[in-house]
Design an enzyme around this catalytic site. Structure first.
Site, PDB file in Angstrom:
ATOM      1  N   TYR A 160       0.845  -1.208   0.000  1.00 46.61           N
ATOM      2  CA  TYR A 160       0.000   0.000   0.000  1.00 46.61           C
ATOM      3  C   TYR A 160       0.876   1.253   0.000  1.00 46.61           C
ATOM      4  O   TYR A 160       0.677   2.171  -0.809  1.00 46.61           O
ATOM      5  CB  TYR A 160      -0.902  -0.038   1.232  1.00 46.61           C
ATOM      6  CG  TYR A 160      -1.868   1.129   1.371  1.00 46.61           C
ATOM      7  CD1 TYR A 160      -2.994   1.220   0.561  1.00 46.61           C
ATOM      8  CD2 TYR A 160      -1.660   2.122   2.335  1.00 46.61           C
ATOM      9  CE1 TYR A 160      -3.890   2.278   0.692  1.00 46.61           C
ATOM     10  CE2 TYR A 160      -2.548   3.178   2.483  1.00 46.61           C
ATOM     11  CZ  TYR A 160      -3.662   3.257   1.663  1.00 46.61           C
ATOM     12  OH  TYR A 160      -4.546   4.304   1.803  1.00 46.61           O
ATOM     13  N   LYS A 164       1.212   4.079  -2.854  1.00 46.06           N
ATOM     14  CA  LYS A 164       0.849   5.477  -2.578  1.00 46.06           C
ATOM     15  C   LYS A 164       2.036   6.411  -2.830  1.00 46.06           C
ATOM     16  O   LYS A 164       1.857   7.532  -3.306  1.00 46.06           O
ATOM     17  CB  LYS A 164       0.334   5.613  -1.142  1.00 46.06           C
ATOM     18  CG  LYS A 164      -0.996   4.881  -0.901  1.00 46.06           C
ATOM     19  CD  LYS A 164      -2.079   5.434  -1.798  1.00 46.06           C
ATOM     20  CE  LYS A 164      -3.431   4.769  -1.567  1.00 46.06           C
ATOM     21  NZ  LYS A 164      -4.478   5.327  -2.441  1.00 46.06           N
TER      22      LYS A 164
HETATM   23  N1  NAD Z   1     -10.069   6.468   4.684  1.00 43.53           N
HETATM   24  C1  NAD Z   1      -8.830   6.834   4.989  1.00 43.53           C
HETATM   25  O1  NAD Z   1      -8.476   7.006   6.168  1.00 43.53           O
HETATM   26  C2  NAD Z   1      -7.821   7.077   3.894  1.00 43.53           C
HETATM   27  C3  NAD Z   1      -6.576   7.617   4.249  1.00 43.53           C
HETATM   28  C4  NAD Z   1      -5.634   7.852   3.266  1.00 43.53           C
HETATM   29  C5  NAD Z   1      -5.936   7.555   1.946  1.00 43.53           C
HETATM   30  N2  NAD Z   1      -7.155   7.025   1.631  1.00 43.53           N
HETATM   31  C6  NAD Z   1      -7.391   6.723   0.214  1.00 43.53           C
HETATM   32  O2  NAD Z   1      -8.645   7.227  -0.177  1.00 43.53           O
HETATM   33  C7  NAD Z   1      -9.157   6.429  -1.242  1.00 43.53           C
HETATM   34  C8  NAD Z   1     -10.583   6.017  -0.940  1.00 43.53           C
HETATM   35  O3  NAD Z   1     -10.594   5.291   0.271  1.00 43.53           O
HETATM   36  P1  NAD Z   1     -11.906   5.139   1.159  1.00 43.53           P
HETATM   37  O4  NAD Z   1     -11.468   5.213   2.564  1.00 43.53           O
HETATM   38  O5  NAD Z   1     -12.969   6.032   0.655  1.00 43.53           O
HETATM   39  O6  NAD Z   1     -12.233   3.589   0.871  1.00 43.53           O
HETATM   40  P2  NAD Z   1     -13.617   2.781   0.675  1.00 43.53           P
HETATM   41  O7  NAD Z   1     -13.266   1.378   1.020  1.00 43.53           O
HETATM   42  O8  NAD Z   1     -14.738   3.450   1.374  1.00 43.53           O
HETATM   43  O9  NAD Z   1     -13.870   2.889  -0.917  1.00 43.53           O
HETATM   44  C9  NAD Z   1     -12.997   2.307  -1.827  1.00 43.53           C
HETATM   45  C10 NAD Z   1     -13.778   1.929  -3.080  1.00 43.53           C
HETATM   46  O10 NAD Z   1     -12.869   1.410  -4.064  1.00 43.53           O
HETATM   47  C11 NAD Z   1     -13.524   0.338  -4.730  1.00 43.53           C
HETATM   48  N3  NAD Z   1     -12.565  -0.548  -5.383  1.00 43.53           N
HETATM   49  C12 NAD Z   1     -11.724  -1.441  -4.788  1.00 43.53           C
HETATM   50  N4  NAD Z   1     -11.040  -2.125  -5.717  1.00 43.53           N
HETATM   51  C13 NAD Z   1     -11.445  -1.669  -6.927  1.00 43.53           C
HETATM   52  C14 NAD Z   1     -11.089  -1.992  -8.266  1.00 43.53           C
HETATM   53  N5  NAD Z   1     -10.184  -2.946  -8.529  1.00 43.53           N
HETATM   54  N6  NAD Z   1     -11.693  -1.329  -9.279  1.00 43.53           N
HETATM   55  C15 NAD Z   1     -12.639  -0.386  -9.015  1.00 43.53           C
HETATM   56  N7  NAD Z   1     -13.010  -0.034  -7.751  1.00 43.53           N
HETATM   57  C16 NAD Z   1     -12.423  -0.672  -6.727  1.00 43.53           C
HETATM   58  C17 NAD Z   1     -14.273  -0.357  -3.600  1.00 43.53           C
HETATM   59  O11 NAD Z   1     -15.290  -1.224  -4.101  1.00 43.53           O
HETATM   60  C18 NAD Z   1     -14.821   0.837  -2.821  1.00 43.53           C
HETATM   61  O12 NAD Z   1     -16.095   1.227  -3.302  1.00 43.53           O
HETATM   62  C19 NAD Z   1      -8.182   5.254  -1.396  1.00 43.53           C
HETATM   63  O13 NAD Z   1      -7.278   5.522  -2.449  1.00 43.53           O
HETATM   64  C20 NAD Z   1      -7.444   5.234  -0.066  1.00 43.53           C
HETATM   65  O14 NAD Z   1      -6.153   4.687  -0.165  1.00 43.53           O
HETATM   66  C21 NAD Z   1      -8.098   6.787   2.559  1.00 43.53           C
END
Ligand code: NAD
Length: 256
Positions: A160, A164
Site C-alpha cells: 500500500y 501510494k
Molecule cells: N479512509 C482513509 O483514512 C484514507 C486515508 C488515506 C488515503 N485514503 C485513500 O482514499 C481512497 C478512498 O478510500 P476510502 O477510505 O474512501 O475507501 P472505501 O473502502 O470506502 O472505498 C474504496 C472503493 O474502491 C472500490 N474498489 C476497490 N477495488 C477496486 C477496483 N479494482 N476497481 C474499481 N473499484 C475498486 C471499492 O469497491 C470501494 O467502493 C483510497 O485511495 C485510499 O487509499 C483513505
C-alpha cells in the site's frame, strides 16, 4: 444544475470519471462534483455504485454507474465511451480506488502484492494512458488519491505504501508530460472516517484521533472538497502538487 444547451439539450457542463465512487471518499467526491453541476461516471467493482448514482439522479444530478475493475483496460475503454456517449466527453478523472491487505512484508504473498499494486498504482496508469491525451486536448484535470502512507511508515502496509508513494511521483510525472493541456495533482488524506475504518477498533481510532492536531478523524466530504478544488478552475495554476488533507496528522509528533 441544468448545464444543458437550450436548443439541442446537449450537456455542456464538466464530465468526471470517479474510481471507487461507490463508497467513502469516492462517493463523497461524486456527490460534491455533482452538486457543482458536473456529470459523473462512477467506476467501481461494487454494485453500490448504482445506489450512489441513483441518489445523485434523484437529487437532480447526472450520474452513471460503470461496473468494472480499474486493473482491466477494457473498464477504461467502456467508461470513456459511456462518458462520451452520455455527456460528450471527459474533463476530470479522479483516480481513487485502492486495495489493502494488512501484513508485514514477509507475510505478504506475491499475489497480494500484485493485487494491491495493481488496483492502487497500475489502475491509475491505465486510466492515465486511456484518458490523459483527451483531457489535455480539453483543458481537463486529473486528481489522484494518494495517502499520508506515501510519506510515513506504519507497520503492515508495504505494498500500500509503495503504491501510494508511487502515485505521488506518478502524478508529478504526468503533470509534466501532459501539461499545459491537462493538470495533474494528488491529495494525501490522513485518517478519514470511511467504511475502510470498519475494521479498526475503538482504541485504534482514538489513537489516530490523538495523532491529529485537529483532534478528530476527517470526513469523506473534507477530502472531496480538496479533490473538487484541484479539479476546478480555482486551481488553474496548480499542477504536480501533493495536497495533504490530514487534520495536521503529519506535522504533529508525540515526543519529548
Ligand atoms: N479512509 C482513509 O483514512 C484514507 C486515508 C488515506 C488515503 N485514503 C485513500 O482514499 C481512497 C478512498 O478510500 P476510502 O477510505 O474512501 O475507501 P472505501 O473502502 O470506502 O472505498 C474504496 C472503493 O474502491 C472500490 N474498489 C476497490 N477495488 C477496486 C477496483 N479494482 N476497481 C474499481 N473499484 C475498486 C471499492 O469497491 C470501494 O467502493 C483510497 O485511495 C485510499 O487509499 C483513505
Amino acid at each position: 444544475m441544468s448545464n444543458a444547451d437550450p436548443v439541442s439539450g446537449r450537456f455542456t457542463g464538466r464530465v468526471a470519471l470517479v474510481t471507487g465512487g461507490a463508497s467513502g471518499i469516492g462517493a463523497a467526491t461524486t456527490r460534491r462534483l455533482s452538486a457543482e453541476g458536473a456529470a459523473v461516471v462512477i467506476i467501481d467493482v461494487s454494485a453500490e455504485g448504482e445506489t450512489v448514482a441513483e441518489r445523485v439522479r434523484s437529487a437532480g444530478g447526472r450520474a452513471l454507474f460503470l461496473p468494472g475493475d480499474v486493473r482491466d483496460e477494457r473498464t477504461w475503454d467502456r467508461a470513456a465511451e459511456a462518458a462520451e456517449e452520455a455527456f460528450g466527453g471527459t474533463d476530470i478523472v479522479v483516480n481513487n480506488a485502492y486495495a489493502l491487505d494488512v501484513a508485514p512484508a514477509h507475510e505478504t504473498s506475491p499475489a497480494s502484492w500484485d493485487r494491491q499494486i495493481g488496483v492502487s498504482l497500475t489502475g491509475v496508469f491505465l486510466g492515465a494512458r486511456r484518458l490523459l491525451p483527451g483531457l489535455a486536448a480539453r483543458g481537463g484535470a486529473m486528481v489522484i488519491t494518494s495517502s499520508v502512507h506515501a510519506m510515513f511508515g506504519l507497520p503492515g502496509r508495504p505494498a500500500y505504501a509503495a503504491a501510494k508513494g508511487g502515485l505521488v511521483s506518478l502524478s508529478r510525472q504526468l503533470a509534466v508530460e501532459y501539461g499545459p493541456g491537462a493538470r495533474v495533482n494528488c491529495v494525501l488524506p490522513g485518517p478519514i472516517l470511511t467504511p475502510a475504518w470498519d475494521r479498526v477498533d475503538e482504541a485504534d481510532r482514538a489513537r489516530s484521533v490523538r495523532a491529529t492536531v485537529l483532534d478528530r478523524l476527517g470526513s469523506p466530504d473534507e477530502v472531496a472538497a480538496a479533490i473538487a478544488f484541484l479539479a476546478s478552475p480555482d486551481a488553474s495554476y496548480i499542477t504536480g502538487a501533493a495536497l495533504t488533507v490530514d487534520g495536521g496528522w503529519s506535522v504533529a509528533k508525540d515526543s519529548a
